[in-house]
Write a protein that holds these residues in place. Structure first.
Motif, PDB file in Angstrom:
ATOM      1  N   ARG A   1      -5.208   0.968  13.835  1.00 54.10           N
ATOM      2  CA  ARG A   1      -5.626  -0.414  13.594  1.00 54.10           C
ATOM      3  C   ARG A   1      -5.033  -1.392  14.606  1.00 54.10           C
ATOM      4  NH1 ARG A   1      -7.647  -1.929   8.447  1.00 54.10           N
ATOM      5  NH2 ARG A   1      -8.072  -0.084   7.197  1.00 54.10           N
ATOM      6  N   ARG A   2      -4.141  -0.880  15.437  1.00 54.58           N
ATOM      7  CA  ARG A   2      -3.467  -1.785  16.385  1.00 54.58           C
ATOM      8  C   ARG A   2      -3.638  -1.297  17.820  1.00 54.58           C
ATOM      9  NH1 ARG A   2      -1.341  -1.944  11.693  1.00 54.58           N
ATOM     10  NH2 ARG A   2      -0.610  -3.926  10.860  1.00 54.58           N
ATOM     11  N   GLN A   3      -4.812  -0.783  18.126  1.00 56.65           N
ATOM     12  CA  GLN A   3      -5.026  -0.268  19.478  1.00 56.65           C
ATOM     13  C   GLN A   3      -4.830  -1.377  20.504  1.00 56.65           C
ATOM     14  OE1 GLN A   3      -8.783   1.778  19.653  1.00 56.65           O
ATOM     15  NE2 GLN A   3      -8.143   3.236  18.114  1.00 56.65           N
ATOM     16  N   GLU A   4      -4.086  -1.049  21.545  1.00 53.18           N
ATOM     17  CA  GLU A   4      -3.778  -1.993  22.631  1.00 53.18           C
ATOM     18  C   GLU A   4      -3.059  -3.237  22.133  1.00 53.18           C
ATOM     19  OE1 GLU A   4      -7.088  -2.601  25.233  1.00 53.18           O
ATOM     20  OE2 GLU A   4      -7.641  -0.500  25.107  1.00 53.18           O
ATOM     21  N   GLN A   5      -2.351  -3.088  21.040  1.00 45.59           N
ATOM     22  CA  GLN A   5      -1.549  -4.211  20.529  1.00 45.59           C
ATOM     23  C   GLN A   5      -0.108  -3.755  20.369  1.00 45.59           C
ATOM     24  OE1 GLN A   5      -3.193  -5.764  16.836  1.00 45.59           O
ATOM     25  NE2 GLN A   5      -5.235  -5.261  17.567  1.00 45.59           N
ATOM     26  N   SER A   6       0.794  -4.641  20.730  1.00 44.83           N
ATOM     27  CA  SER A   6       2.197  -4.341  20.458  1.00 44.83           C
ATOM     28  C   SER A   6       2.490  -4.719  19.009  1.00 44.83           C
ATOM     29  CB  SER A   6       3.103  -5.116  21.411  1.00 44.83           C
ATOM     30  OG  SER A   6       2.907  -6.498  21.223  1.00 44.83           O
ATOM     31  N   PHE A   7       3.407  -4.009  18.410  1.00 42.11           N
ATOM     32  CA  PHE A   7       3.792  -4.345  17.034  1.00 42.11           C
ATOM     33  C   PHE A   7       5.157  -3.737  16.714  1.00 42.11           C
ATOM     34  CE2 PHE A   7       3.091  -0.418  14.547  1.00 42.11           C
ATOM     35  CZ  PHE A   7       2.409   0.355  15.479  1.00 42.11           C
ATOM     36  N   LEU A   8       5.688  -4.177  15.597  1.00 37.51           N
ATOM     37  CA  LEU A   8       7.020  -3.748  15.171  1.00 37.51           C
ATOM     38  C   LEU A   8       6.892  -3.056  13.822  1.00 37.51           C
ATOM     39  CD1 LEU A   8      10.126  -3.857  15.366  1.00 37.51           C
ATOM     40  CD2 LEU A   8      10.023  -6.179  14.478  1.00 37.51           C
ATOM     41  N   LEU A   9       7.349  -1.807  13.766  1.00 46.53           N
ATOM     42  CA  LEU A   9       7.275  -1.020  12.525  1.00 46.53           C
ATOM     43  C   LEU A   9       8.698  -0.835  12.008  1.00 46.53           C
ATOM     44  CD1 LEU A   9       5.715   0.930  10.574  1.00 46.53           C
ATOM     45  CD2 LEU A   9       5.948   2.684  12.343  1.00 46.53           C
ATOM     46  N   VAL A  10       8.951  -1.326  10.796  1.00 47.98           N
ATOM     47  CA  VAL A  10      10.317  -1.275  10.258  1.00 47.98           C
ATOM     48  C   VAL A  10      10.339  -0.555   8.912  1.00 47.98           C
ATOM     49  CG1 VAL A  10      12.272  -2.641   9.411  1.00 47.98           C
ATOM     50  CG2 VAL A  10      11.042  -3.375  11.452  1.00 47.98           C
ATOM     51  N   PHE A  11      11.203   0.439   8.805  1.00 51.14           N
ATOM     52  CA  PHE A  11      11.406   1.170   7.550  1.00 51.14           C
ATOM     53  C   PHE A  11      12.662   0.629   6.881  1.00 51.14           C
ATOM     54  CE2 PHE A  11       8.832   3.749  10.232  1.00 51.14           C
ATOM     55  CZ  PHE A  11       7.874   4.262   9.373  1.00 51.14           C
ATOM     56  N   TRP A  12      12.569   0.415   5.578  1.00 52.13           N
ATOM     57  CA  TRP A  12      13.687  -0.166   4.832  1.00 52.13           C
ATOM     58  C   TRP A  12      13.647   0.371   3.414  1.00 52.13           C
ATOM     59  CZ3 TRP A  12      13.276  -3.835   0.682  1.00 52.13           C
ATOM     60  CH2 TRP A  12      11.954  -4.130   0.326  1.00 52.13           C
ATOM     61  N   SER A  13      14.677   0.036   2.647  1.00 57.02           N
ATOM     62  CA  SER A  13      14.713   0.465   1.251  1.00 57.02           C
ATOM     63  C   SER A  13      15.449  -0.570   0.417  1.00 57.02           C
ATOM     64  CB  SER A  13      15.429   1.819   1.171  1.00 57.02           C
ATOM     65  OG  SER A  13      15.950   2.012  -0.121  1.00 57.02           O
ATOM     66  N   LEU A  14      15.055  -0.651  -0.836  1.00 57.80           N
ATOM     67  CA  LEU A  14      15.734  -1.549  -1.779  1.00 57.80           C
ATOM     68  C   LEU A  14      17.200  -1.158  -1.928  1.00 57.80           C
ATOM     69  CD1 LEU A  14      12.972  -1.492  -4.514  1.00 57.80           C
ATOM     70  CD2 LEU A  14      13.647  -3.529  -3.249  1.00 57.80           C
TER      71      LEU A  14
ATOM     72  N   LYS B   1       0.835  -1.210   0.000  1.00 59.32           N
ATOM     73  CA  LYS B   1       0.000   0.000   0.000  1.00 59.32           C
ATOM     74  C   LYS B   1       0.872   1.264   0.000  1.00 59.32           C
ATOM     75  CE  LYS B   1      -2.331  -1.714   3.508  1.00 59.32           C
ATOM     76  NZ  LYS B   1      -3.257  -1.871   4.629  1.00 59.32           N
ATOM     77  N   ILE B   2       0.267   2.357  -0.398  1.00 58.79           N
ATOM     78  CA  ILE B   2       1.031   3.610  -0.455  1.00 58.79           C
ATOM     79  C   ILE B   2       0.929   4.333   0.887  1.00 58.79           C
ATOM     80  CG2 ILE B   2       1.265   5.832  -1.622  1.00 58.79           C
ATOM     81  CD1 ILE B   2       0.158   4.356  -4.138  1.00 58.79           C
ATOM     82  N   PHE B   3       2.073   4.590   1.475  1.00 56.43           N
ATOM     83  CA  PHE B   3       2.163   5.240   2.783  1.00 56.43           C
ATOM     84  C   PHE B   3       2.192   6.743   2.563  1.00 56.43           C
ATOM     85  CE2 PHE B   3       3.923   6.409   6.847  1.00 56.43           C
ATOM     86  CZ  PHE B   3       3.583   5.380   7.718  1.00 56.43           C
ATOM     87  N   LYS B   4       1.125   7.402   2.979  1.00 56.51           N
ATOM     88  CA  LYS B   4       1.031   8.849   2.742  1.00 56.51           C
ATOM     89  C   LYS B   4       0.702   9.565   4.056  1.00 56.51           C
ATOM     90  CE  LYS B   4      -2.182   7.638  -0.284  1.00 56.51           C
ATOM     91  NZ  LYS B   4      -3.261   7.633  -1.255  1.00 56.51           N
ATOM     92  N   ALA B   5       0.469  10.869   3.995  1.00 57.13           N
ATOM     93  CA  ALA B   5       0.105  11.617   5.202  1.00 57.13           C
ATOM     94  C   ALA B   5      -1.099  10.927   5.841  1.00 57.13           C
ATOM     95  CB  ALA B   5      -0.217  13.064   4.834  1.00 57.13           C
ATOM     96  N   GLY B   6      -1.035  10.640   7.117  1.00 53.01           N
ATOM     97  CA  GLY B   6      -2.139   9.979   7.813  1.00 53.01           C
ATOM     98  C   GLY B   6      -1.984   8.466   7.925  1.00 53.01           C
ATOM     99  N   SER B   7      -1.114   7.877   7.102  1.00 49.46           N
ATOM    100  CA  SER B   7      -0.965   6.415   7.142  1.00 49.46           C
ATOM    101  C   SER B   7      -0.382   5.934   8.467  1.00 49.46           C
ATOM    102  CB  SER B   7      -0.079   5.924   5.993  1.00 49.46           C
ATOM    103  OG  SER B   7      -0.665   6.225   4.764  1.00 49.46           O
ATOM    104  N   TYR B   8       0.533   6.745   9.012  1.00 52.35           N
ATOM    105  CA  TYR B   8       1.138   6.363  10.296  1.00 52.35           C
ATOM    106  C   TYR B   8       0.043   6.260  11.368  1.00 52.35           C
ATOM    107  CZ  TYR B   8       3.952   6.688  14.545  1.00 52.35           C
ATOM    108  OH  TYR B   8       4.509   6.457  15.773  1.00 52.35           O
ATOM    109  N   ALA B   9      -0.836   7.262  11.407  1.00 50.30           N
ATOM    110  CA  ALA B   9      -1.936   7.244  12.373  1.00 50.30           C
ATOM    111  C   ALA B   9      -2.836   6.037  12.128  1.00 50.30           C
ATOM    112  CB  ALA B   9      -2.734   8.540  12.281  1.00 50.30           C
ATOM    113  N   GLU B  10      -3.022   5.709  10.851  1.00 56.02           N
ATOM    114  CA  GLU B  10      -3.874   4.573  10.496  1.00 56.02           C
ATOM    115  C   GLU B  10      -3.271   3.257  11.014  1.00 56.02           C
ATOM    116  OE1 GLU B  10      -4.704   4.302   6.250  1.00 56.02           O
ATOM    117  OE2 GLU B  10      -5.051   2.142   6.499  1.00 56.02           O
TER     118      GLU B  10
END
Lengths: 156, 416
Positions: free
Chosen positions: A38-51, A25-34
């Motif tokens: 979607r993960r309220q009260e859930q732990s998760f791992l967010l990783v940024f990477w590049s080719l 999906k395309i990550f745009k303004a507001g996607s971070y909040a989204e």
């Protein structure tokens, strides 16, 4: 008719398999909040990477192994490449077995704005990881995540 | 048979449904993409355009003509301006045969002009594999009317990383190219040995760019995705500055001054911020050598203790350094600085970002970097923008900043 039926069955199965992998999906303004919402009260791992980032491949290799060990690990992968790279991103994600992972790519020409929205203290170095607990307190890490850091976070 | 037909019908219906869903999804993605770039005039741009180009480099020749090299689609172009960037000449293509070019952020086509007026261009050609590239070189002997067919400077031509070229020419006309090279990483991998980062290689041309000597290595274990910079000392020998890997992934900076025309001297560590990170920072350093022989350096690091932009200088070719000075607003993403020193006048330029717009900021010193003016805002943009550059003609210093889709403009920083 039988041949047509087989052909259509094959096509259908192929289409189904293609859809089964999560599209990038395309990550745009507001996607971070989204992502957070979607993960309220859930732990998760967010990783940024590049080719274009050699250490990122080491990170993806490590994450693929960790996910095998801990299938419950909720991983969100965001590529900072461009939407022109979606096919290659998808290929790489498939190669690492990340077909079910929530995957994104930065909207074109908005990298700086998006980075700032996520974290004004992130200067673009990659890989960049955020370990979120269930209260969404986050720990930011630049560079390859050390497996023991990840394991300690998972065990919290 | 009946069952088969029924199954076929079911499949057909399902297939149609799935196909339709796919089409709707693809349309949605297309709409997103169109919306993203609708505001850009560059969408409609067909021919080469400086405003819509990627990553220009700029330099003045001795007569005060501004020369630019930039990438558009799969070509490098050169054009010039005789009115300090108000109007530009028709671009001339450098590589007649199209090829992919690294031209973004830390990568850009380079342009330098020898004292005899010959124009030298280098860039990194993008090859089929990720991270792979060739170092390309072309020259013009007729004032930019025609360019020679580009040559490949790296003599190791396996498809791997030879990238992040830096180019300089001295008053004797010796042409220096330095770049990051992964031939030693390949060798180590084949032997089952560990190898961290890339290596720094160089080549010299003493025949005006007809040929380059055998590639030589300056150092192993450089950081692999930051720009490399070369400046020429007053003895006409080159000085190279790059981000290095010290010990266990400490990514500080290293510098080397050549001892002679063809041979680098000792590699010196020049920053001590201890940024330990196994990552691609994408923030290379800047270097300028004043005519009094003092080297002026800028760099970025992001260690917990010492982070942000730093400036320091050395009057003894790197044996000792002034205490590094922090500049720029770290909380506003201050980054991608350049330095230009002419006599005792030193100019700094960098970028900041407040969440909505990027800002070009400068400050300067008239006493070789001892004291500085207050930072001054030169320009801003809400769109995509390149790293800034600093250039000078015989009187004035200018900042140049490519803002995508906008007129390529010079910002005067005053006399030097």
């Amino acid at each position: 008719m039988v041949q047509r039926c087989i052909l259509l069955s094959l096509l259908w199965v192929t289409s189904f398999l293609a859809l089964a992998e999560q599209p990038v999906k395309i990550f745009k303004a507001g996607s971070y909040a989204e992502v957070l919402q979607r993960r309220q009260e859930q732990s998760f791992l967010l990783v940024f990477w590049s080719l274009d980032c050699p250490p990122c491949y080491k990170e993806l290799t490590m994450l693929a192994e960790e996910i095998k060990k801990q299938p419950q690990l909720d991983l969100v992968l965001v590529s900072t490449d461009t939407t022109d790279d979606i096919d290659e991103i998808q290929q790489k994600l498939n190669k690492f077995g990340f077909t079910q992972v929530n995957a994104w790519v930065f909207q074109n020409d908005r990298a700086q704005q998006l980075r700032h929205e996520i974290d004004p203290n992130w200067y673009g170095e990659l890989p960049r990881s955020y370990l979120f607990d269930d209260k969404h307190n986050r720990q930011a890490i630049s560079g390859i995540l050390k497996p023991f850091v990840l394991q300690r976070w998972v065990s919290l | 048979m009946y069952n088969g037909a029924l199954l076929g019908q079911v499949f057909l219906i399902l297939f149609c449904l799935v196909f339709n869903a796919g089409a709707v999804q693809s349309e949605h993605q297309h709409h997103d993409h169109a919306a993203m770039v609708a505001d850009s005039i560059c969408d409609k741009q067909v021919g080469p355009s400086l405003s819509c180009a990627n990553a220009p480099s700029a330099v003045f020749d001795k007569k005060g003509r501004l020369w630019l090299a930039w990438a558009f689609a799969e070509h490098v172009y050169v054009n010039y301006s005789d009115d300090k960037g108000k109007t530009y000449s028709t671009p001339v293509v450098v590589n007649k045969v199209a090829e992919k070019i690294y031209a973004r952020g830390e990568n850009r086509p380079k342009i330098v002009i020898a004292d005899n007026g010959h124009i030298y261009i280098s860039w990194t050609q993008q090859l089929s594999e990720r991270f792979s590239g060739h170092i390309r070189f072309s020259r013009s002997l007729d004032g930019g009317k025609h360019f020679s067919d580009p040559i490949i400077v790296n003599d190791h031509q396996v498809i791997t990383s030879h990238r992040f070229d830096a180019l300089a020419v001295n008053q004797r006309g010796d042409i220096y190219l330095a770049w990051l090279d992964k031939r030693d990483l390949l060798k180590a991998k084949a032997a089952g040995q560990p190898y961290n980062g890339a290596a720094l290689y160089y080549a010299v041309s003493t025949d005006g760019g007809i040929s380059f000597n055998t590639n030589e290595k300056i150092s192993d274990n450089t950081c692999q995705c930051c720009r490399v910079v070369i400046a020429i000392d007053k003895d006409q020998l080159p000085v190279v500055l790059w981000r290095h890997i010290f010990g266990d992934n400490v990514r500080d900076h290293a510098m080397v001054k050549f001892d002679s025309q063809m041979k680098p001297g000792e590699v010196l560590r020049v920053s001590h911020d201890q940024w330990q990170v196994e990552a691609c920072p994408h923030h290379g350093p800047g270097l300028s050598i004043a005519d009094d022989g003092r080297y002026h350096l800028v760099w970025f690091n992001n260690a917990a203790e010492r982070h942000g932009l730093f400036y320091a200088n050395t009057f003894d070719q790197g044996k000792t350094f002034s205490t590094p000075v922090s500049f720029g607003n770290y909380k506003a993403q201050a980054a991608h600085a350049q330095v230009l020193a002419l006599g005792k006048a030193v100019f700094l330029v960098w970028k900041e970002f407040d969440g909505k717009q990027a800002t070009l900021i400068s400050m300067n010193s008239s006493d070789s970097g001892k004291t500085w003016t207050q930072p001054q805002i030169l320009a801003n943009t809400t769109g995509d923008s390149d790293h800034p550059l600093l250039i000078a003609d015989d009187k004035k210093v200018y900042a140049v900043w490519h803002r995508h889709g906008q007129h390529y403009q010079l910002f005067s920083l005053g006399n030097h």
